[in-house]
Design a protein around this motif. Sequence first.
Motif, mmCIF file in Angstrom:
data_model
loop_
_atom_site.group_PDB
_atom_site.id
_atom_site.type_symbol
_atom_site.label_atom_id
_atom_site.label_comp_id
_atom_site.label_asym_id
_atom_site.label_seq_id
_atom_site.Cartn_x
_atom_site.Cartn_y
_atom_site.Cartn_z
ATOM 1 N N SER A 29 8.946 -1.182 -18.628
ATOM 2 C CA SER A 29 10.329 -0.706 -18.714
ATOM 3 C C SER A 29 10.365 0.729 -18.207
ATOM 4 O O SER A 29 11.072 1.571 -18.729
ATOM 5 C CB SER A 29 10.828 -0.779 -20.161
ATOM 6 N N GLY A 33 16.886 -0.829 -14.323
ATOM 7 C CA GLY A 33 17.152 -2.129 -13.717
ATOM 8 C C GLY A 33 16.042 -3.144 -13.871
ATOM 9 O O GLY A 33 14.989 -2.876 -14.454
ATOM 10 N N CYS A 34 16.328 -4.334 -13.342
ATOM 11 C CA CYS A 34 15.395 -5.459 -13.405
ATOM 12 C C CYS A 34 14.921 -5.729 -11.983
ATOM 13 O O CYS A 34 15.747 -5.919 -11.104
ATOM 14 C CB CYS A 34 16.086 -6.729 -13.900
ATOM 15 N N HIS A 35 13.621 -5.746 -11.791
ATOM 16 C CA HIS A 35 13.108 -6.096 -10.473
ATOM 17 C C HIS A 35 11.618 -6.415 -10.524
ATOM 18 O O HIS A 35 10.906 -6.009 -11.421
ATOM 19 C CB HIS A 35 13.376 -4.990 -9.445
ATOM 20 N N ASN A 49 9.715 -4.951 -13.667
ATOM 21 C CA ASN A 49 10.400 -3.973 -14.505
ATOM 22 C C ASN A 49 11.578 -4.633 -15.211
ATOM 23 O O ASN A 49 12.398 -5.302 -14.577
ATOM 24 C CB ASN A 49 10.911 -2.793 -13.680
ATOM 25 N N ILE A 50 11.637 -4.448 -16.509
ATOM 26 C CA ILE A 50 12.755 -4.907 -17.334
ATOM 27 C C ILE A 50 13.324 -3.640 -17.977
ATOM 28 O O ILE A 50 12.832 -3.180 -19.007
ATOM 29 C CB ILE A 50 12.300 -5.922 -18.425
ATOM 30 N N CYS A 59 19.181 -6.328 -18.350
ATOM 31 C CA CYS A 59 17.824 -6.886 -18.223
ATOM 32 C C CYS A 59 17.353 -7.571 -19.493
ATOM 33 O O CYS A 59 16.452 -8.399 -19.448
ATOM 34 C CB CYS A 59 16.837 -5.779 -17.871
ATOM 35 N N SER A 64 17.729 -13.094 -17.485
ATOM 36 C CA SER A 64 17.287 -12.019 -16.591
ATOM 37 C C SER A 64 15.766 -11.918 -16.577
ATOM 38 O O SER A 64 15.157 -11.717 -15.519
ATOM 39 C CB SER A 64 17.900 -10.677 -17.014
ATOM 40 N N ILE A 65 15.150 -12.056 -17.732
ATOM 41 C CA ILE A 65 13.684 -12.009 -17.807
ATOM 42 C C ILE A 65 13.091 -13.225 -17.098
ATOM 43 O O ILE A 65 12.148 -13.103 -16.317
ATOM 44 C CB ILE A 65 13.225 -11.910 -19.274
ATOM 45 N N GLU A 68 13.175 -12.731 -13.298
ATOM 46 C CA GLU A 68 12.095 -11.888 -12.774
ATOM 47 C C GLU A 68 10.753 -12.610 -12.810
ATOM 48 O O GLU A 68 9.952 -12.502 -11.874
ATOM 49 C CB GLU A 68 12.031 -10.556 -13.522
ATOM 50 N N ARG A 154 22.980 -16.185 -16.271
ATOM 51 C CA ARG A 154 21.708 -15.645 -16.753
ATOM 52 C C ARG A 154 21.397 -16.163 -18.169
ATOM 53 O O ARG A 154 20.874 -15.446 -19.004
ATOM 54 C CB ARG A 154 21.722 -14.105 -16.749
#
Length: 175
Positions: A29, A33-35, A49-50, A59, A64-65, A68, A154
């Motif tokens: 973290s 953002g989430c990526h 990254n969460i 995120c 969302s998790i 990713e 999501r």
Amino acid sequence: MAPLRIEKISCVKFVEASREQKYFVNITSDEVGCHCEDIGWRNHRTKVNIGLGALDQGCFRMGSIIHELLHVLGFEHQHVAHNRDEYVRIVWENINAENRINFHNNETYIGWNNYGEQYDYGSVMHYISNAFAKNISQPTIVALKTGGSKMGQRRGLSKTDVRKLNKMYKCPGHV
């Protein structure tokens, strides 16, 4: 927990990395953002990254998790499928310049494969209609066929996401 949800519907298993392992997925973290750094396993450390936030928002939503983690497993965004122009129109003029890369469908490293499945507006890998919009009241993605109102959920894997994952990993008894 997202890994357990993926394990429950497939033969994919997540295991904790040992200190001796050179290659692993590092979930942090550290950033906003989430990526995911890379699409698909590339035989090195992969960072996901969460970004910190409120539970069940941004995120910190299960979907969302899962989104990713599916990138790590080799899933590309649904709206960049090679046949996407039959299903969506990308509104380039409403996309922030720094985010246009998220809409290009020119993947050459892993290649695009839909594993015989149809385009899926309901995929956890599809963006919402105004993702990365300059003007959030206007769309960046316009559905061209029925079913587009569910675009960008999501909540979790769609039935098509599950079938694709199991075909991708040749999961016995799951296809």
